[in-house]
Design an enzyme around this catalytic site. Structure first.
Site, PDB file in Angstrom:
ATOM      1  N   SER A   2      31.829   0.750  29.513  1.00 14.83           N
ATOM      2  CA  SER A   2      31.406  -0.641  29.318  1.00 14.83           C
ATOM      3  C   SER A   2      31.240  -1.312  30.672  1.00 14.83           C
ATOM      4  CB  SER A   2      32.470  -1.381  28.502  1.00 14.83           C
ATOM      5  OG  SER A   2      32.191  -2.761  28.490  1.00 14.83           O
ATOM      6  N   TYR A  60      41.242  -3.963  27.344  1.00 11.64           N
ATOM      7  CA  TYR A  60      39.955  -3.308  27.051  1.00 11.64           C
ATOM      8  C   TYR A  60      39.248  -2.946  28.367  1.00 11.64           C
ATOM      9  CZ  TYR A  60      35.347  -2.637  24.787  1.00 11.64           C
ATOM     10  OH  TYR A  60      34.145  -2.136  24.348  1.00 11.64           O
TER      11      TYR A  60
END
Ligand code: NAD
Length: 281
Positions: free
Chosen positions: A164, A177
């Site tokens: 990501s 995350y």
């Protein structure tokens, strides 16, 4: 029917996709099936992958859906045995299952702006942080332990992880995350090195900002005007727009194609409309 971005023929290849019950990896699974692959769609959400498989079969493609928890090695091994029987040994593994959790997310961007009653950094729950690290990191490692054995046997194969934007520079509010996806990028390089002599390439994509059902309310007001978070995202994105989910497919196909990407292993490809390239100034 997806408008495929590249004319790549995956006929006969067995492609295992985890998280295929979700938005992005469901689309990837469909695209591989349409490009001739025999797709094994794995997800905790059995209904979602069975539905995906039924829809692919109705269009004449090969896809089977399997309930699988990427955090349970024994369950993964059982699914592996079933995939071997149904479709054959795995050629390409897409480690797509992943995500964040509210228990590992702060309400405020900066501690000095925290208001009474908000969940701050000091309120983050260890169990939530654990959940996010496990899902993204171990959820990539365990399916690789199970399915890459087929590739070692054949001395040929390809692994694609999903990292990501927040792996490069962490995004506010989501420390776990961000850290977990940084670990996925790092692990991609580790796997690439570890398996290079076994004929297996391992790469990742790092998707930028997409509008999904989960984040639509954070990004747009009810009247369709952008929220302040959207304004910030777009100001940090040189192409001044969000990424569409089907724009991931070109990078995915390219990295998984043995001919086009024959010497490419250990890279994390940003597909982000320029977000990771821009310093903000
Ligand atoms: P999604 O929530 O639509 O799909 C994730 C899927 O993973 C779901 O179907 C869920 O059931 C499944 N899943 C969750 N835990 C599982 C487990 N333990 N075992 C098996 N399956 C499990 O998410 P998405 O937006 O399609 O994201 C797919 C991947 O892309 C994730 O790794 C995510 O972190 C990453 N990603 C998404 C974005 C985005 O903007 N959507 C951006 C960058 C990276």
């Amino acid at each position: 029917m997806i408008n495929l971005p590249l004319n790549v023929d995956f006929t006969g290849k067995v492609v295992v996709v985890t998280g295929a019950g979700g938005v992005l990896c469901g689309e990837m699974a469909r695209a591989f099936a349409q490009a001739g692959a025999k797709v094994a769609a794995l997800d905790l959400n059995e209904d979602a992958v069975k539905k995906l498989a039924d829809e692919c079969k109705a269009e004449g493609y090969v896809c089977e859906g399997y309930k699988a928890n990427v955090l349970e090695i024994e369950a993964l091994e059982a699914v592996h045995a079933q995939v071997l029987q149904d479709l054959g040994p795995c050629d390409i593994l897409i480690n797509g299952a992943g995500g964040n959790n509210p228990r590992a997310t702060t309400d405020n961007e900066y501690q000095h702006e925290a208001k009474e009653g908000q969940k701050t950094f000091f309120d983050l729950e260890p169990s939530g942080v654990d959940f996010v690290f496990k899902l993204n990191f171990q959820g990539t490692l365990l399916p690789t332990q199970v399915f890459a054995k087929d590739m070692v046997d054949k001395q040929h194969g390809c692994i694609l992880n999903i990292s990501s934007m927040n792996a490069y520079i962490p995004l506010t509010k989501i420390p776990a995350y961000s850290g977990a996806k940084a670990a996925v990028s790092n692990f991609t390089q580790w796997l690439a090195t570890h398996f290079a002599g076994s004929g297996i390439r391992c790469n990742a994509i790092a998707p930028g900002f997409l509008v999904s059902n989960q984040n639509r309310k954070l990004l747009f007001n009810e009247d369709g005007t952008p929220t302040p978070r959207t304004a910030k995202i777009l100001a940090g994105t040189p192409m001044n727009r969000f990424v569409e989910s089907d724009e991931l497919l070109g990078g995915v196909f390219f990295l998984c194609d043995d001919k086009a990407a024959s010497a490419i292993t250990g890279v994390v490809l940003p597909i982000d409309a320029g977000f990771a390239a821009y310093s903000g100034v």
